[in-house]
Design a protein around this motif. Structure first.
Motif, PDB file in Angstrom:
ATOM      1  N   LYS A 162      -0.053   4.471  -8.456  1.00  0.00           N
ATOM      2  CA  LYS A 162       0.585   3.494  -9.343  1.00  0.00           C
ATOM      3  C   LYS A 162       2.057   3.248  -9.017  1.00  0.00           C
ATOM      4  CE  LYS A 162      -2.675   3.899 -13.108  1.00  0.00           C
ATOM      5  NZ  LYS A 162      -3.520   5.085 -13.043  1.00  0.00           N
ATOM      6  N   LEU A 163       2.461   3.535  -7.800  1.00  0.00           N
ATOM      7  CA  LEU A 163       3.847   3.297  -7.368  1.00  0.00           C
ATOM      8  C   LEU A 163       4.190   1.805  -7.457  1.00  0.00           C
ATOM      9  CD1 LEU A 163       6.216   4.917  -5.935  1.00  0.00           C
ATOM     10  CD2 LEU A 163       5.336   3.966  -3.818  1.00  0.00           C
ATOM     11  N   ASN A 164       5.399   1.517  -8.011  1.00  0.00           N
ATOM     12  CA  ASN A 164       5.763   0.120  -8.256  1.00  0.00           C
ATOM     13  C   ASN A 164       5.895  -0.735  -6.998  1.00  0.00           C
ATOM     14  OD1 ASN A 164       5.742  -0.202 -11.008  1.00  0.00           O
ATOM     15  ND2 ASN A 164       7.747   0.791 -11.235  1.00  0.00           N
ATOM     16  N   ILE A 165       6.318  -0.096  -5.889  1.00  0.00           N
ATOM     17  CA  ILE A 165       6.526  -0.858  -4.645  1.00  0.00           C
ATOM     18  C   ILE A 165       5.240  -1.583  -4.239  1.00  0.00           C
ATOM     19  CG2 ILE A 165       7.242  -0.705  -2.232  1.00  0.00           C
ATOM     20  CD1 ILE A 165       8.687   1.900  -2.936  1.00  0.00           C
ATOM     21  N   TYR A 166       4.098  -0.926  -4.438  1.00  0.00           N
ATOM     22  CA  TYR A 166       2.824  -1.529  -4.043  1.00  0.00           C
ATOM     23  C   TYR A 166       2.546  -2.823  -4.803  1.00  0.00           C
ATOM     24  CZ  TYR A 166       1.644   2.758  -1.543  1.00  0.00           C
ATOM     25  OH  TYR A 166       1.631   3.816  -0.684  1.00  0.00           O
ATOM     26  N   LYS A 167       2.979  -2.856  -6.091  1.00  0.00           N
ATOM     27  CA  LYS A 167       2.720  -4.054  -6.906  1.00  0.00           C
ATOM     28  C   LYS A 167       3.412  -5.279  -6.317  1.00  0.00           C
ATOM     29  CE  LYS A 167       2.011  -1.452 -11.124  1.00  0.00           C
ATOM     30  NZ  LYS A 167       2.697  -0.869 -12.263  1.00  0.00           N
ATOM     31  N   GLU A 168       4.590  -5.047  -5.695  1.00  0.00           N
ATOM     32  CA  GLU A 168       5.313  -6.170  -5.093  1.00  0.00           C
ATOM     33  C   GLU A 168       4.680  -6.601  -3.774  1.00  0.00           C
ATOM     34  OE1 GLU A 168       9.495  -5.212  -4.681  1.00  0.00           O
ATOM     35  OE2 GLU A 168       9.357  -3.920  -6.450  1.00  0.00           O
ATOM     36  N   LEU A 169       4.050  -5.647  -3.077  1.00  0.00           N
ATOM     37  CA  LEU A 169       3.586  -5.937  -1.714  1.00  0.00           C
ATOM     38  C   LEU A 169       2.162  -6.475  -1.648  1.00  0.00           C
ATOM     39  CD1 LEU A 169       4.991  -2.785   0.125  1.00  0.00           C
ATOM     40  CD2 LEU A 169       5.833  -5.111   0.327  1.00  0.00           C
ATOM     41  N   ILE A 170       1.319  -6.038  -2.576  1.00  0.00           N
ATOM     42  CA  ILE A 170      -0.097  -6.404  -2.482  1.00  0.00           C
ATOM     43  C   ILE A 170      -0.441  -7.473  -3.512  1.00  0.00           C
ATOM     44  CG2 ILE A 170      -2.456  -5.471  -2.454  1.00  0.00           C
ATOM     45  CD1 ILE A 170      -1.176  -2.681  -2.088  1.00  0.00           C
ATOM     46  N   PRO A 171      -1.120  -8.552  -3.105  1.00  0.00           N
ATOM     47  CA  PRO A 171      -1.548  -9.565  -4.061  1.00  0.00           C
ATOM     48  C   PRO A 171      -2.449  -8.951  -5.146  1.00  0.00           C
ATOM     49  CG  PRO A 171      -1.920 -10.298  -1.828  1.00  0.00           C
ATOM     50  CD  PRO A 171      -1.483  -8.876  -1.732  1.00  0.00           C
ATOM     51  N   VAL A 172      -2.262  -9.407  -6.399  1.00  0.00           N
ATOM     52  CA  VAL A 172      -2.960  -8.783  -7.542  1.00  0.00           C
ATOM     53  C   VAL A 172      -4.481  -8.787  -7.380  1.00  0.00           C
ATOM     54  CG1 VAL A 172      -3.222  -8.841 -10.055  1.00  0.00           C
ATOM     55  CG2 VAL A 172      -1.075  -9.544  -9.012  1.00  0.00           C
ATOM     56  N   ARG A 173      -5.026  -9.888  -6.823  1.00  0.00           N
ATOM     57  CA  ARG A 173      -6.488 -10.009  -6.786  1.00  0.00           C
ATOM     58  C   ARG A 173      -7.172  -8.950  -5.902  1.00  0.00           C
ATOM     59  NH1 ARG A 173      -7.825 -12.507  -2.032  1.00  0.00           N
ATOM     60  NH2 ARG A 173      -5.959 -13.278  -0.994  1.00  0.00           N
ATOM     61  N   ILE A 174      -6.446  -8.391  -4.906  1.00  0.00           N
ATOM     62  CA  ILE A 174      -7.097  -7.366  -4.067  1.00  0.00           C
ATOM     63  C   ILE A 174      -6.523  -5.976  -4.309  1.00  0.00           C
ATOM     64  CG2 ILE A 174      -7.830  -8.913  -2.211  1.00  0.00           C
ATOM     65  CD1 ILE A 174      -5.409  -7.942  -0.618  1.00  0.00           C
ATOM     66  N   HIS A 175      -5.592  -5.857  -5.287  1.00  0.00           N
ATOM     67  CA  HIS A 175      -4.957  -4.557  -5.514  1.00  0.00           C
ATOM     68  C   HIS A 175      -5.681  -3.782  -6.611  1.00  0.00           C
ATOM     69  CE1 HIS A 175      -1.039  -2.184  -6.448  1.00  0.00           C
ATOM     70  NE2 HIS A 175      -1.880  -1.495  -5.714  1.00  0.00           N
ATOM     71  N   SER A 176      -5.949  -2.511  -6.370  1.00  0.00           N
ATOM     72  CA  SER A 176      -6.581  -1.677  -7.388  1.00  0.00           C
ATOM     73  C   SER A 176      -5.831  -0.358  -7.507  1.00  0.00           C
ATOM     74  CB  SER A 176      -8.049  -1.442  -6.997  1.00  0.00           C
ATOM     75  OG  SER A 176      -8.523  -0.306  -7.683  1.00  0.00           O
ATOM     76  N   THR A 177      -5.618   0.096  -8.749  1.00  0.00           N
ATOM     77  CA  THR A 177      -4.965   1.403  -8.945  1.00  0.00           C
ATOM     78  C   THR A 177      -5.822   2.274  -9.846  1.00  0.00           C
ATOM     79  OG1 THR A 177      -3.754   0.506 -10.810  1.00  0.00           O
ATOM     80  CG2 THR A 177      -2.606   0.523  -8.708  1.00  0.00           C
ATOM     81  N   LYS A 178      -7.127   2.029  -9.770  1.00  0.00           N
ATOM     82  CA  LYS A 178      -8.021   2.715 -10.709  1.00  0.00           C
ATOM     83  C   LYS A 178      -8.050   4.231 -10.473  1.00  0.00           C
ATOM     84  CE  LYS A 178     -12.198   2.425  -8.033  1.00  0.00           C
ATOM     85  NZ  LYS A 178     -13.164   1.535  -7.507  1.00  0.00           N
ATOM     86  N   ASN A 179      -8.438   4.938 -11.507  1.00  0.00           N
ATOM     87  CA  ASN A 179      -8.548   6.399 -11.453  1.00  0.00           C
ATOM     88  C   ASN A 179      -9.500   6.837 -10.343  1.00  0.00           C
ATOM     89  OD1 ASN A 179      -6.937   7.842 -13.044  1.00  0.00           O
ATOM     90  ND2 ASN A 179      -8.394   8.106 -14.734  1.00  0.00           N
ATOM     91  N   ARG A 180      -9.148   7.860  -9.624  1.00  0.00           N
ATOM     92  CA  ARG A 180      -9.960   8.406  -8.533  1.00  0.00           C
ATOM     93  C   ARG A 180     -10.240   7.398  -7.416  1.00  0.00           C
ATOM     94  NH1 ARG A 180     -14.206  11.313 -12.423  1.00  0.00           N
ATOM     95  NH2 ARG A 180     -12.769  12.804 -13.355  1.00  0.00           N
ATOM     96  N   GLY A 181      -9.441   6.317  -7.378  1.00  0.00           N
ATOM     97  CA  GLY A 181      -9.652   5.275  -6.356  1.00  0.00           C
ATOM     98  C   GLY A 181      -9.220   5.722  -4.975  1.00  0.00           C
ATOM     99  N   ILE A 182      -8.282   6.700  -4.916  1.00  0.00           N
ATOM    100  CA  ILE A 182      -7.806   7.133  -3.598  1.00  0.00           C
ATOM    101  C   ILE A 182      -8.288   8.544  -3.262  1.00  0.00           C
ATOM    102  CG2 ILE A 182      -5.815   5.603  -3.384  1.00  0.00           C
ATOM    103  CD1 ILE A 182      -4.068   7.795  -4.523  1.00  0.00           C
ATOM    104  N   ASN A 183      -9.478   8.870  -3.749  1.00  0.00           N
ATOM    105  CA  ASN A 183     -10.042  10.197  -3.499  1.00  0.00           C
ATOM    106  C   ASN A 183     -10.133  10.557  -2.017  1.00  0.00           C
ATOM    107  OD1 ASN A 183     -10.361  10.752  -6.092  1.00  0.00           O
ATOM    108  ND2 ASN A 183     -12.579  10.811  -6.117  1.00  0.00           N
TER     109      ASN A 183
END
Ligand SMILES: [Zn+2]
Length: 223
Positions: A162-183
């Protein structure tokens, strides 16, 4: 010194070698099977050590000095050879389109424990292939390099923390920060911590230079 021996066995594959010219006054031989040029004996032992041996030891969690002890060559030779191998490795060339990726960072130190740097990299969630990596501060410039590669390859979804920098870099429609998403990438971090000596936690092992750290991580991922 002139050598009277007309043939000898290859240092690498033990097949027969034939005489093939001279370097100054030293007889040079060529292997008939693997075609490698070689001398009968070397002044420096490191000439007989192949890159693959160094790569294997790096991946097995040996530090620079332990590799030097195991192979009985000098520390500086190990460093020079690892840097050379690292430079020769290019980023994984096969980038396929429309894939799902995970991006994460892992912290380590350079020089002293007050100087934190991160190793950020991206992983294909399906094939577990590492696409790109960067060593440096956890800032927008460095993370952008990782993300732009993924955006160019037309990523279907990019999962991050959930780092804020990613929100600026990745378009919302393909960005996911869901729980256990980066397992998967978190598990890969654990592999790195276990298999690379300089990334071991709660030890005195860390890199002295970013170049060396990058070379070692590249060797781990791509060779
Ligand atoms: Zn040979």
């Amino acid at each position: 010194m002139l050598s009277k021996i007309t043939c000898m066995n290859c240092h690498y594959c033990h097949e027969t070698c034939i005489r093939k010219g001279k370097q100054k006054t030293v007889q040079i031989y060529q292997c008939k099977s693997c075609l490698k040029y070689q001398r009968q004996d070397y002044k420096y032992r490191s000439k007989l050590i192949e890159d693959q041996q160094l790569i294997q030891l790096v991946k097995e969690g040996c530090g620079i000095r332990s590799i030097a002890r195991v192979l009985t060559i000098s520390n500086s030779t190990v460093l020079r050879r690892i840097l050379k191998i690292g430079r020769s490795i290019k980023r994984s060339p096969t980038v396929s389109f429309g894939q799902t990726y995970q991006v994460d960072e892992l912290f380590t130190y350079i020089g002293n424990k007050n100087n934190r740097v991160c190793v950020a990299y991206s992983l294909n969630a399906k094939t577990k292939e590492v696409i790109d990596l960067v060593v440096g501060r956890r800032n927008k410039t460095n993370l952008k390099r990782i993300i732009s590669t993924l955006l160019l390859s037309d990523a279907k979804q990019i999962t991050t923390d959930k780092l804020n920098i990613y929100k600026e870099l990745i378009p919302v429609r393909i960005h996911s920060t869901k729980n256990r998403g980066i397992n998967h990438i978190e598990r890969q971090n654990l592999n790195l911590r276990t298999h690379i000596k300089r990334l071991n936690r709660r030890t005195i092992c860390y890199s002295k230079s970013a170049t060396m750290l990058l070379a070692v991580v590249k060797i781990y991922f791509w060779s």
